[in-house]
Design an enzyme around this catalytic site. Structure first.
Site, PDB file in Angstrom:
ATOM      1  N   ASN A  67       3.469 -51.411  87.654  1.00  0.00           N
ATOM      2  CA  ASN A  67       2.867 -50.013  88.015  1.00  0.00           C
ATOM      3  C   ASN A  67       1.403 -50.003  87.142  1.00  0.00           C
ATOM      4  O   ASN A  67       1.131 -49.977  86.079  1.00  0.00           O
ATOM      5  CB  ASN A  67       3.729 -48.702  87.169  1.00  0.00           C
ATOM      6  CG  ASN A  67       2.919 -47.398  87.526  1.00  0.00           C
ATOM      7  OD1 ASN A  67       2.046 -47.568  88.256  1.00  0.00           O
ATOM      8  ND2 ASN A  67       3.344 -46.476  86.837  1.00  0.00           N
ATOM      9  N   TRP A  68       0.491 -50.263  88.057  1.00  0.00           N
ATOM     10  CA  TRP A  68      -1.105 -50.448  87.849  1.00  0.00           C
ATOM     11  C   TRP A  68      -1.635 -49.153  87.249  1.00  0.00           C
ATOM     12  O   TRP A  68      -2.722 -49.156  86.509  1.00  0.00           O
ATOM     13  CB  TRP A  68      -1.640 -51.001  88.927  1.00  0.00           C
ATOM     14  CG  TRP A  68      -1.423 -52.420  89.096  1.00  0.00           C
ATOM     15  CD1 TRP A  68      -0.583 -53.126  88.612  1.00  0.00           C
ATOM     16  CD2 TRP A  68      -1.982 -53.209  90.423  1.00  0.00           C
ATOM     17  NE1 TRP A  68      -0.410 -54.389  89.103  1.00  0.00           N
ATOM     18  CE2 TRP A  68      -1.255 -54.525  90.277  1.00  0.00           C
ATOM     19  CE3 TRP A  68      -2.889 -53.315  90.904  1.00  0.00           C
ATOM     20  CZ2 TRP A  68      -1.593 -55.430  91.075  1.00  0.00           C
ATOM     21  CZ3 TRP A  68      -3.213 -54.171  92.196  1.00  0.00           C
ATOM     22  CH2 TRP A  68      -2.464 -55.211  91.828  1.00  0.00           C
ATOM     23  N   LYS A  69      -0.835 -48.040  87.655  1.00  0.00           N
ATOM     24  CA  LYS A  69      -1.442 -46.700  87.312  1.00  0.00           C
ATOM     25  C   LYS A  69      -2.786 -46.583  87.564  1.00  0.00           C
ATOM     26  O   LYS A  69      -3.047 -46.959  88.967  1.00  0.00           O
ATOM     27  CB  LYS A  69      -1.509 -46.379  85.725  1.00  0.00           C
ATOM     28  CG  LYS A  69       0.046 -46.576  85.083  1.00  0.00           C
ATOM     29  CD  LYS A  69       0.371 -46.127  83.694  1.00  0.00           C
ATOM     30  CE  LYS A  69       1.638 -46.247  83.420  1.00  0.00           C
ATOM     31  NZ  LYS A  69       1.978 -45.805  82.335  1.00  0.00           N
ATOM     32  N   HIS A  84       7.436 -40.273  88.433  1.00  0.00           N
ATOM     33  CA  HIS A  84       6.915 -40.846  86.989  1.00  0.00           C
ATOM     34  C   HIS A  84       6.683 -39.788  85.902  1.00  0.00           C
ATOM     35  O   HIS A  84       5.865 -38.580  86.387  1.00  0.00           O
ATOM     36  CB  HIS A  84       5.460 -41.583  87.450  1.00  0.00           C
ATOM     37  CG  HIS A  84       5.403 -42.524  86.241  1.00  0.00           C
ATOM     38  ND1 HIS A  84       4.628 -42.154  85.175  1.00  0.00           N
ATOM     39  CD2 HIS A  84       5.628 -43.679  86.151  1.00  0.00           C
ATOM     40  CE1 HIS A  84       4.589 -43.154  84.469  1.00  0.00           C
ATOM     41  NE2 HIS A  84       4.890 -44.234  84.681  1.00  0.00           N
ATOM     42  N   GLU A 115       4.083 -39.226  84.158  1.00  0.00           N
ATOM     43  CA  GLU A 115       2.871 -39.149  84.160  1.00  0.00           C
ATOM     44  C   GLU A 115       2.585 -37.909  85.096  1.00  0.00           C
ATOM     45  O   GLU A 115       1.726 -36.960  85.200  1.00  0.00           O
ATOM     46  CB  GLU A 115       1.970 -39.962  84.415  1.00  0.00           C
ATOM     47  CG  GLU A 115       1.780 -40.860  82.942  1.00  0.00           C
ATOM     48  CD  GLU A 115       1.532 -42.328  83.023  1.00  0.00           C
ATOM     49  OE1 GLU A 115       1.235 -42.771  84.060  1.00  0.00           O
ATOM     50  OE2 GLU A 115       2.087 -43.077  81.771  1.00  0.00           O
ATOM     51  N   GLU A 118      12.687 -44.382  81.958  1.00  0.00           N
ATOM     52  CA  GLU A 118      11.407 -44.602  81.212  1.00  0.00           C
ATOM     53  C   GLU A 118      11.295 -43.462  80.113  1.00  0.00           C
ATOM     54  O   GLU A 118      10.910 -42.443  80.319  1.00  0.00           O
ATOM     55  CB  GLU A 118       9.933 -44.513  81.869  1.00  0.00           C
ATOM     56  CG  GLU A 118       9.949 -45.580  83.109  1.00  0.00           C
ATOM     57  CD  GLU A 118       8.742 -45.687  83.592  1.00  0.00           C
ATOM     58  OE1 GLU A 118       8.234 -47.161  83.466  1.00  0.00           O
ATOM     59  OE2 GLU A 118       7.923 -44.915  83.904  1.00  0.00           O
ATOM     60  N   GLY A 144       3.539 -46.753  77.005  1.00  0.00           N
ATOM     61  CA  GLY A 144       1.908 -46.885  76.579  1.00  0.00           C
ATOM     62  C   GLY A 144       1.699 -46.771  74.853  1.00  0.00           C
ATOM     63  O   GLY A 144       0.688 -46.657  74.400  1.00  0.00           O
ATOM     64  N   SER A 148       6.504 -50.004  77.426  1.00  0.00           N
ATOM     65  CA  SER A 148       5.984 -50.896  76.619  1.00  0.00           C
ATOM     66  C   SER A 148       6.692 -52.280  76.673  1.00  0.00           C
ATOM     67  O   SER A 148       6.771 -52.904  75.855  1.00  0.00           O
ATOM     68  CB  SER A 148       6.053 -50.338  74.970  1.00  0.00           C
ATOM     69  OG  SER A 148       5.221 -49.335  74.942  1.00  0.00           O
ATOM     70  N   GLY A 175       4.099 -51.045  82.756  1.00  0.00           N
ATOM     71  CA  GLY A 175       2.598 -50.487  82.936  1.00  0.00           C
ATOM     72  C   GLY A 175       1.541 -51.535  82.515  1.00  0.00           C
ATOM     73  O   GLY A 175       1.242 -52.591  83.386  1.00  0.00           O
ATOM     74  N   GLY A 176       1.184 -51.375  81.154  1.00  0.00           N
ATOM     75  CA  GLY A 176      -0.015 -52.200  80.726  1.00  0.00           C
ATOM     76  C   GLY A 176       0.198 -53.773  80.888  1.00  0.00           C
ATOM     77  O   GLY A 176      -0.996 -54.372  81.326  1.00  0.00           O
TER      78      GLY A 176
HETATM   79  O1  13P Z   1       4.973 -46.086  82.611  1.00  0.00           O
HETATM   80  C1  13P Z   1       5.053 -47.057  82.630  1.00  0.00           C
HETATM   81  C2  13P Z   1       5.593 -47.916  83.846  1.00  0.00           C
HETATM   82  O2  13P Z   1       5.552 -47.026  84.735  1.00  0.00           O
HETATM   83  C3  13P Z   1       5.328 -47.823  81.231  1.00  0.00           C
HETATM   84  O3  13P Z   1       4.016 -48.194  80.657  1.00  0.00           O
HETATM   85  P1  13P Z   1       3.876 -49.232  79.614  1.00  0.00           P
HETATM   86  O4  13P Z   1       4.311 -50.400  80.022  1.00  0.00           O
HETATM   87  O5  13P Z   1       2.161 -49.336  79.549  1.00  0.00           O
HETATM   88  O6  13P Z   1       4.354 -48.463  78.419  1.00  0.00           O
END
Ligand code: 13P
Length: 271
Positions: free
Chosen positions: A18-20, A110, A112, A182, A188, A228, A249-250
């Site tokens: 997930n590149w956000k 998600h 967020e 999640e 994050g 993470s 994510g990251g």
């Molecule tokens: O929200 C996430 C994937 O959708 C997780 O993000 P991180 O891997 O950056 O913690």
């Protein structure tokens, strides 16, 4: 020593990035090219472990062109979708448009979207319906915040979210579903739920799916962990029986790191 297992998976593992809101359309193409080159160099078997990316909407046309043009074995999807198909919904993106761009998946709910954009369960049910209406596979995200985890009610909380979001989903639809657990406190932050925490929740989700639908449906649904995830912790989480993949994510923004996560089997230590 690190070796591969000869393990058979109950379900095809899915490693999703997930590149956000990162990577413009030029950077996105470069990242995807690098990722595929790295995996192809390493002779990755894309049928054994499926790879998907969730780029920003503005990248999707470029991703489609690259994937179709070079016949890349990578799936992609949108990070969100509108509950509506078309009309006066400024700023929204229809599932119909995502399907036309060749998306296989779409993220729904998600954390967020739930926290920053205040998306509630009623809205998310309509987004689930929109995803299915357009032949997209929803990756439904659920999980608890820190207060809930501290209070010890995380399983009940997450299952309640799941039931609310699946209210209108039939067994036939559910069999194609992907669910991402999640925990919000692990996103994050560098805090990772341990493999046992991921397994506890995924097993509870699978049992709930069996209660809501039937054993066959519950066995078909892929359950991902997200929060993470890095190359260094991916394999241990994926060893757990009910964890079928990862939503990253990251670490998905770095082609080498993400490729290493995709190749998690090569980090499994045989006992
Ligand atoms: O929200 C996430 C994937 O959708 C997780 O993000 P991180 O891997 O950056 O913690």
């Amino acid at each position: 020593m690190t070796t591969s297992t000869n393990g058979k998976f109950d379900r095809t593992p899915l490693i999703a990035g997930n590149w956000k809101m990162n990577m413009d359309h030029v950077q996105g193409i470069t990242l995807l090219q690098k990722l595929v080159w790295t995996l192809e160099d390493a002779k990755h078997n894309f049928e054994r472990v499926e790879v998907a990316v969730f780029p920003p909407f503005t990248d999707l046309r470029g991703v489609q062109t690259l994937v179709a043009g070079d016949d890349l074995p990578v799936a992609y999807g949108g990070q969100d979708l509108s509950p509506h198909d078309s009309g006066a919904y400024t700023g929204d993106i229809s599932g119909q448009f995502l399907a036309r761009l060749g998306c296989r998946y779409v993220l729904v709910g998600h954390s967020e979207r739930r926290t920053i954009h205040g998306e509630d369960d009623a809205l998310l049910s309509t987004k689930m319906a929109a995803a299915y209406r357009h032949g997209l596979v929803p990756v439904l995200c659920v999980g608890e915040g820190l207060e809930v985890r501290t209070a010890g009610t995380h399983v009940a909380h997450t299952l309640a979210q799941l039931r609310a979001n699946l209210e209108d989903v039939t067994a036939e639809q559910a069999a194609r579903l992907v669910i991402a657990y999640e925990p919000v406190w692990a996103i994050g932050t560098g805090e990772v739920a341990g493999p046992a925490d991921a397994q506890e929740m995924c097993a509870a989700i699978r049992a709930e799916l069996e209660a809501l639908y039937d054993a066959g449906t519950a066995a078909a649904v892929r359950l991902l962990y997200g929060g993470s995830v890095k190359a260094g912790n991916a394999a241990a989480i994926l060893r757990e029986r009910d964890v079928d993949g990862l939503l990253v994510g990251g670490a998905s923004l770095d082609a080498a790191e993400f490729a290493s996560i995709v190749r998690f089997e090569h980090h499994l230590v045989t006992e």
